[in-house]
Design a protein around this motif. Structure first.
Motif, PDB file in Angstrom:
ATOM      1  N   ALA A  55       4.624  -0.544  -3.548  1.00 50.57           N
ATOM      2  CA  ALA A  55       4.760   0.218  -4.598  1.00 50.57           C
ATOM      3  C   ALA A  55       6.173   1.198  -4.748  1.00 50.57           C
ATOM      4  CB  ALA A  55       3.469   1.185  -4.873  1.00 50.57           C
ATOM      5  N   ASN A  56       6.523   1.257  -5.890  1.00 53.67           N
ATOM      6  CA  ASN A  56       7.889   2.047  -6.009  1.00 53.67           C
ATOM      7  C   ASN A  56       7.706   3.452  -5.605  1.00 53.67           C
ATOM      8  OD1 ASN A  56       9.351   0.116  -7.162  1.00 53.67           O
ATOM      9  ND2 ASN A  56       8.852   0.612  -9.343  1.00 53.67           N
ATOM     10  N   SER A  57       6.402   4.137  -5.825  1.00 58.10           N
ATOM     11  CA  SER A  57       6.053   5.459  -5.278  1.00 58.10           C
ATOM     12  C   SER A  57       6.112   5.595  -3.927  1.00 58.10           C
ATOM     13  CB  SER A  57       4.715   5.663  -5.828  1.00 58.10           C
ATOM     14  OG  SER A  57       3.793   5.008  -5.435  1.00 58.10           O
ATOM     15  N   VAL A  58       5.872   4.495  -3.026  1.00 55.83           N
ATOM     16  CA  VAL A  58       5.789   4.817  -1.460  1.00 55.83           C
ATOM     17  C   VAL A  58       7.045   4.013  -0.955  1.00 55.83           C
ATOM     18  CG1 VAL A  58       3.292   4.734  -1.669  1.00 55.83           C
ATOM     19  CG2 VAL A  58       4.574   2.532  -1.155  1.00 55.83           C
ATOM     20  N   LYS A  59       8.181   3.483  -1.548  1.00 55.45           N
ATOM     21  CA  LYS A  59       9.234   2.947  -0.788  1.00 55.45           C
ATOM     22  C   LYS A  59       9.963   3.555  -0.112  1.00 55.45           C
ATOM     23  CE  LYS A  59       9.816  -1.374  -3.974  1.00 55.45           C
ATOM     24  NZ  LYS A  59      10.718  -1.801  -5.067  1.00 55.45           N
ATOM     25  N   GLY A  60      10.345   3.399   1.080  1.00 56.93           N
ATOM     26  CA  GLY A  60      11.134   4.224   1.809  1.00 56.93           C
ATOM     27  C   GLY A  60      10.132   5.250   2.656  1.00 56.93           C
ATOM     28  N   ARG A  61       8.680   5.298   2.626  1.00 60.33           N
ATOM     29  CA  ARG A  61       8.118   6.459   3.101  1.00 60.33           C
ATOM     30  C   ARG A  61       7.101   5.582   3.808  1.00 60.33           C
ATOM     31  NH1 ARG A  61       4.925   9.885   0.336  1.00 60.33           N
ATOM     32  NH2 ARG A  61       4.812   8.414  -1.558  1.00 60.33           N
ATOM     33  N   PHE A  62       6.489   4.426   3.168  1.00 54.44           N
ATOM     34  CA  PHE A  62       5.435   3.610   4.070  1.00 54.44           C
ATOM     35  C   PHE A  62       5.865   2.401   4.553  1.00 54.44           C
ATOM     36  CE2 PHE A  62       1.630   5.194   1.127  1.00 54.44           C
ATOM     37  CZ  PHE A  62       1.952   6.894   1.411  1.00 54.44           C
ATOM     38  N   THR A  63       5.260   1.987   5.580  1.00 52.50           N
ATOM     39  CA  THR A  63       5.620   0.670   6.069  1.00 52.50           C
ATOM     40  C   THR A  63       4.450   0.056   6.670  1.00 52.50           C
ATOM     41  OG1 THR A  63       7.696   1.666   6.932  1.00 52.50           O
ATOM     42  CG2 THR A  63       6.891  -0.431   8.167  1.00 52.50           C
ATOM     43  N   ILE A  64       4.241  -1.235   6.156  1.00 55.68           N
ATOM     44  CA  ILE A  64       3.151  -1.903   6.582  1.00 55.68           C
ATOM     45  C   ILE A  64       3.348  -2.925   7.691  1.00 55.68           C
ATOM     46  CG2 ILE A  64       3.653  -3.956   4.763  1.00 55.68           C
ATOM     47  CD1 ILE A  64       0.517  -4.426   4.409  1.00 55.68           C
ATOM     48  N   SER A  65       2.667  -3.086   8.539  1.00 50.36           N
ATOM     49  CA  SER A  65       2.928  -3.966   9.632  1.00 50.36           C
ATOM     50  C   SER A  65       1.595  -4.648  10.189  1.00 50.36           C
ATOM     51  CB  SER A  65       3.443  -3.271  10.933  1.00 50.36           C
ATOM     52  OG  SER A  65       2.682  -2.351  11.304  1.00 50.36           O
ATOM     53  N   ARG A  66       1.623  -5.920  10.619  1.00 52.29           N
ATOM     54  CA  ARG A  66       0.436  -6.846  11.175  1.00 52.29           C
ATOM     55  C   ARG A  66       0.423  -7.134  12.583  1.00 52.29           C
ATOM     56  NH1 ARG A  66      -1.697 -11.794   7.231  1.00 52.29           N
ATOM     57  NH2 ARG A  66      -3.108 -12.367   8.600  1.00 52.29           N
ATOM     58  N   ASP A  67      -0.737  -7.034  13.254  1.00 54.92           N
ATOM     59  CA  ASP A  67      -0.647  -7.557  14.715  1.00 54.92           C
ATOM     60  C   ASP A  67      -1.742  -8.732  14.776  1.00 54.92           C
ATOM     61  OD1 ASP A  67      -1.126  -8.064  17.349  1.00 54.92           O
ATOM     62  OD2 ASP A  67      -0.956  -5.934  17.885  1.00 54.92           O
ATOM     63  N   ASN A  68      -1.141  -9.967  14.313  1.00 55.17           N
ATOM     64  CA  ASN A  68      -2.063 -11.082  14.289  1.00 55.17           C
ATOM     65  C   ASN A  68      -2.916 -11.233  15.355  1.00 55.17           C
ATOM     66  OD1 ASN A  68      -1.310 -11.803  11.755  1.00 55.17           O
ATOM     67  ND2 ASN A  68       0.575 -12.872  12.452  1.00 55.17           N
ATOM     68  N   ALA A  69      -2.475 -10.795  16.581  1.00 51.62           N
ATOM     69  CA  ALA A  69      -3.371 -11.136  17.839  1.00 51.62           C
ATOM     70  C   ALA A  69      -4.501 -10.189  17.926  1.00 51.62           C
ATOM     71  CB  ALA A  69      -2.365 -10.925  19.168  1.00 51.62           C
ATOM     72  N   LYS A  70      -4.416  -9.063  17.171  1.00 49.57           N
ATOM     73  CA  LYS A  70      -5.452  -8.119  17.119  1.00 49.57           C
ATOM     74  C   LYS A  70      -6.163  -8.125  15.767  1.00 49.57           C
ATOM     75  CE  LYS A  70      -3.539  -4.378  20.407  1.00 49.57           C
ATOM     76  NZ  LYS A  70      -2.951  -3.387  20.561  1.00 49.57           N
ATOM     77  N   ASN A  71      -5.684  -9.249  14.918  1.00 53.23           N
ATOM     78  CA  ASN A  71      -6.306  -9.067  13.535  1.00 53.23           C
ATOM     79  C   ASN A  71      -6.182  -7.799  12.862  1.00 53.23           C
ATOM     80  OD1 ASN A  71      -7.135 -11.880  13.905  1.00 53.23           O
ATOM     81  ND2 ASN A  71      -8.649 -11.161  15.202  1.00 53.23           N
ATOM     82  N   THR A  72      -5.169  -7.148  13.003  1.00 52.14           N
ATOM     83  CA  THR A  72      -5.068  -5.755  12.596  1.00 52.14           C
ATOM     84  C   THR A  72      -3.799  -5.720  11.851  1.00 52.14           C
ATOM     85  OG1 THR A  72      -6.253  -4.643  14.347  1.00 52.14           O
ATOM     86  CG2 THR A  72      -4.860  -3.241  13.057  1.00 52.14           C
ATOM     87  N   VAL A  73      -4.014  -4.761  10.459  1.00 57.11           N
ATOM     88  CA  VAL A  73      -2.942  -4.390   9.822  1.00 57.11           C
ATOM     89  C   VAL A  73      -2.760  -2.998   9.495  1.00 57.11           C
ATOM     90  CG1 VAL A  73      -4.466  -4.439   7.764  1.00 57.11           C
ATOM     91  CG2 VAL A  73      -1.772  -4.697   7.629  1.00 57.11           C
ATOM     92  N   TYR A  74      -1.509  -2.306   9.701  1.00 61.33           N
ATOM     93  CA  TYR A  74      -1.513  -0.864   9.799  1.00 61.33           C
ATOM     94  C   TYR A  74      -0.433  -0.471   8.711  1.00 61.33           C
ATOM     95  CZ  TYR A  74      -2.226  -1.971  14.813  1.00 61.33           C
ATOM     96  OH  TYR A  74      -2.578  -2.389  15.988  1.00 61.33           O
ATOM     97  N   LEU A  75      -0.752   0.973   8.160  1.00 60.35           N
ATOM     98  CA  LEU A  75       0.151   1.362   7.184  1.00 60.35           C
ATOM     99  C   LEU A  75       0.500   2.536   7.737  1.00 60.35           C
ATOM    100  CD1 LEU A  75       1.202   1.125   4.190  1.00 60.35           C
ATOM    101  CD2 LEU A  75      -0.938   2.315   3.531  1.00 60.35           C
ATOM    102  N   GLN A  76       1.823   2.622   7.953  1.00 61.51           N
ATOM    103  CA  GLN A  76       2.589   4.064   8.581  1.00 61.51           C
ATOM    104  C   GLN A  76       2.986   4.672   7.255  1.00 61.51           C
ATOM    105  OE1 GLN A  76       2.835   5.201  11.708  1.00 61.51           O
ATOM    106  NE2 GLN A  76       3.598   6.962  10.520  1.00 61.51           N
ATOM    107  N   MET A  77       2.421   5.835   7.153  1.00 59.61           N
ATOM    108  CA  MET A  77       2.801   6.706   5.982  1.00 59.61           C
ATOM    109  C   MET A  77       3.390   8.028   6.520  1.00 59.61           C
ATOM    110  SD  MET A  77      -0.704   6.346   3.955  1.00 59.61           S
ATOM    111  CE  MET A  77      -1.691   7.390   4.982  1.00 59.61           C
ATOM    112  N   ASN A  78       4.912   8.044   6.048  1.00 53.41           N
ATOM    113  CA  ASN A  78       5.379   9.212   6.309  1.00 53.41           C
ATOM    114  C   ASN A  78       5.790  10.033   5.230  1.00 53.41           C
ATOM    115  OD1 ASN A  78       5.644   8.246   9.109  1.00 53.41           O
ATOM    116  ND2 ASN A  78       7.377   7.212   8.845  1.00 53.41           N
TER     117      ASN A  78
END
Length: 110
Positions: A55-78
């Motif tokens: 979303a435009n409102s979070v670009k440059g501040r939030f980062t999504i990442s995924r660890d397929n081995a752990k079946n986990t998705v993360y959202l780093q919010m700065n």
């Protein structure tokens, strides 16, 4: 069926950071996509981040990442802002069906 469990929400001051996690269980094979929505009080649920979108409102501040081995998705919010306050929901798509987590509250104080 896919079960999604989120964690990592909480109360943080403006400018702070949080990392949300969402772990999938059950029929996790062939999960096509995972990502995050949020819903603030009195507002519609909005897509925050997916593999190909921010979303435009979070670009440059939030980062999504995924660890397929752990079946986990993360959202780093700065650099969090009070307007980021919402319930954050993880989702997953599998075989044409969308699954949702229970949501985790993020509150950003000014």
């Amino acid at each position: 069926q896919v079960q999604l469990v989120e964690s990592g929400g909480g109360l943080v001051q403006a400018g702070g950071s949080l990392r949300l996690s969402c772990t999938a269980s059950g029929s996790v094979r062939s999960i096509n996509a995972m990502g995050w929505y949020r819903q603030a009080p009195g507002k519609q649920r909005e897509l925050v981040a997916s593999d190909t979108y921010y979303a435009n409102s979070v670009k440059g501040r939030f980062t999504i990442s995924r660890d397929n081995a752990k079946n986990t998705v993360y959202l780093q919010m700065n650099s969090l802002k009070p307007e980021d306050t919402a319930v954050y929901y993880c989702y997953a798509w599998r075989s044409g069906a969308q699954y949702w987590g229970q949501g985790t509250q993020v509150t950003v104080s000014s």
